[in-house]
Scaffold this active site. Structure first.
Site, PDB file in Angstrom:
ATOM      1  N   SER A 399       0.818  -1.205   0.000  1.00 29.88           N
ATOM      2  CA  SER A 399       0.000   0.000   0.000  1.00 29.88           C
ATOM      3  C   SER A 399       0.860   1.266   0.000  1.00 29.88           C
ATOM      4  CB  SER A 399      -0.956  -0.039   1.197  1.00 29.88           C
ATOM      5  OG  SER A 399      -1.962   0.930   1.083  1.00 29.88           O
ATOM      6  N   ASP A 410      10.280   5.379 -10.206  1.00 35.33           N
ATOM      7  CA  ASP A 410       9.938   6.151 -11.392  1.00 35.33           C
ATOM      8  C   ASP A 410      10.831   7.375 -11.562  1.00 35.33           C
ATOM      9  OD1 ASP A 410       8.008   4.314 -11.918  1.00 35.33           O
ATOM     10  OD2 ASP A 410       6.295   5.666 -11.693  1.00 35.33           O
ATOM     11  N   LYS A 424      -0.767  -3.940  -3.689  1.00 33.06           N
ATOM     12  CA  LYS A 424      -2.036  -3.305  -3.328  1.00 33.06           C
ATOM     13  C   LYS A 424      -2.046  -1.902  -3.921  1.00 33.06           C
ATOM     14  CE  LYS A 424      -5.018  -2.074   0.546  1.00 33.06           C
ATOM     15  NZ  LYS A 424      -5.036  -0.613   0.368  1.00 33.06           N
TER      16      LYS A 424
END
Length: 494
Positions: A399, A410, A424
């Site tokens: 999460s 990224d 998740k």
């Protein structure tokens, strides 16, 4: 950190699983079954009050607004006509005519609304933008209401023992939410919601251990034992499996509810039945509850001017703790950094966003998208840190921890080392309800800065390395025996 239409409410990891109730053999046979629509005959049928009326739309000032808790409008006020006779006159006749016309229009409107709701199964809400349909179907229709009443009568007459009606009602609400088939959408009673709020502050009467739960098997495992706590004193170890808490099966409920059983009054004792996979034995431990104040962030300087920060959960105070530890490491001359989010099950979205805002340069941190295509974005400002960095992850990094790992990856701001994360990629919002209870609802999918949704797949590390304890067979955890941590130190030392 900028906030663009971000949903309010705490973000939490995993929701409640509902299994299957115990199966019984053959029910007792009666000469005559109670007739549907009629109370069972045992002398005198139990009398029930006034059945709730269905098929009439509830009138609210404003319907639920997306991104906020449910808004409750004002109830409609009805004024009773004055009693007694008055002498009628011309003016009174006009007044009666106008009043009759108004009443007639209202009655006609109510009939139209009721016909609409009966046909469509929806209801109308009136707000600043006029009337709109906000539900396609009512969960409690006439047939369901009648069935609930029928079951209640059977239980009231035939159930062999006394029962708690509040527990039955709460289970009814639990079952309604469980019908979605989403393990992360959960109803909380007032007591459960209060405990949930406590869990995000880090201060409570408990034992000082972190827990993680497999959403498929519901198995609960000790993810961390904090130093100087009752958990450590009792002999609990990381990776111990909790079998039961004071006789309650640990797999019978969602982990946040199990935590409420473990916590309690200061000085009392909780009995834990555990299974220790490393030794293949079952143990019974009595652990005293004490005032436990757990930091969600710890850190230290390792050899080679390598800073090490471990984040165990994303709580309300996590960002402040992270900033303080980071500043201390910088004062000590830190030249590179390891951030450890292994076994971190998640927590508050605002917390992880604040920490990422400290680390990353200006840009998108994460965005969510709901079923209507509405997008909400969290961004960071231009201030950032600039150190060679390794982030440790594993299958229990879930999460909010995956939001953290996804953003670092990224931006290519560090190297992810370990194993694929939990997977998740959805966001839950807590909606406090009017009776002190609450509903946690999956409201949107989240996406990493590059637009990747990792739900069900997780985030693959840049360097894949399974955890291996390198110490003696009966030894306890120490950083020097952690092969993943040692590999990260090696990478930053080259």
């Amino acid at each position: 950190m900028d906030q663009n239409n971000w949903q309010q409410g705490s973000q939490y990891g995993q929701g409640q699983q509902y299994g299957q109730g115990p199966q019984y053999g053959q029910g007792q046979q009666y000469s005559q079954a109670p007739q549907y629509g009629q109370a069972p005959q045992y002398g005198q049928a139990p009398q029930y009050g006034q059945a709730p009326q269905y098929g009439q739309a509830s009138q609210c000032g404003q319907g639920p607004q997306y991104g906020q808790g449910v808004q409750y409008g004002q109830t409609t006020q009805y004024v009773q006509p004055a009693q007694g006779k008055k002498k009628a006159g011309f003016g009174a006749g006009i007044g009666v005519g106008i009043l009759s016309g108004i009443v007639g229009c209202v009655l006609l409107f109510v009939i139209v609304v009721n016909v609409y709701t009966s046909i469509s199964g929806g209801y109308l809400v009136f707000g600043g933008h006029g009337a709109e349909t906000v539900a396609d179907q009512n969960v409690i229709d006439d047939e369901t209401a009648a069935k609930i009443d029928e079951l209640s009568q059977y239980l009231d007459v035939y159930y062999y023992d006394e029962y708690d009606m509040d527990e039955v009602r709460n289970s009814l609400l639990d079952g309604m939410v469980a019908g979605l088939g989403d393990p992360y959408t959960v109803y909380y009673t007032p007591e459960e919601y209060e405990g949930l709020q406590v869990s995000t502050t880090g201060t409570y009467y408990g034992i000082g251990a972190g827990l993680t739960q497999d959403p498929k098997t519901m198995e609960v495992t000790i993810s961390k034992v904090y130093e100087g706590t009752p958990a450590e004193e009792s002999g609990l170890r990381k990776d111990d499996v909790i079998v039961s808490v004071d006789g309650t099966d640990a797999t019978s409920m969602e982990v946040t509810q199990l935590v409420q059983l473990i916590r309690g009054e200061e000085g009392t004792v909780v009995r834990l039945e555990i299974y220790r996979p490393s030794e293949g034995v079952e143990l019974t431990l009595d652990v005293e509850r004490r005032n436990v104040q757990l930091p969600s962030v710890v850190g230290e300087m390792l050899d080679g001017k390598i800073g090490y920060i471990q984040i165990s959960e994303w709580q309300t105070n996590t960002s402040a703790q992270f900033d303080a530890i980071l500043a201390d490491l910088e004062q000590q001359g830190m030249e590179s950094l390891i951030i450890d989010v292994r076994d971190n099950p998640g927590g508050l979205l605002s917390s992880v966003a604040d920490v990422l805002d400290t680390i990353l340069p200006e840009g998108t941190l994460v965005y969510t998208e709901d079923k209507y295509g509405n997008r909400s974005t969290l961004t960071s400002d231009a201030s950032c840190i600039d150190y060679p960095m390794v982030v440790l992850v594993n299958g229990n990094s879930a999460s909010a921890s995956e939001i953290f790992a996804g953003a670092i990856k990224d931006y290519q701001y560090g190297t992810l080392l370990g194993t694929t994360t939990f997977g998740k990629g959805i966001v839950q919002t807590i909606y406090p309800l009017q009776d002190g209870d609450a509903l946690k609802v999956t409201t949107a999918k989240y996406f990493t800065p590059n637009g990747v949704n990792i739900h069900g797949t997780g985030i693959e590390p840049d360097v894949e390395l399974e955890y291996e304890f390198m110490g003696p067979e009966d030894g306890t955890y120490e950083k020097q025996y952690d092969n993943q941590l040692q590999e990260a130190i090696k990478m930053l030392s080259e």
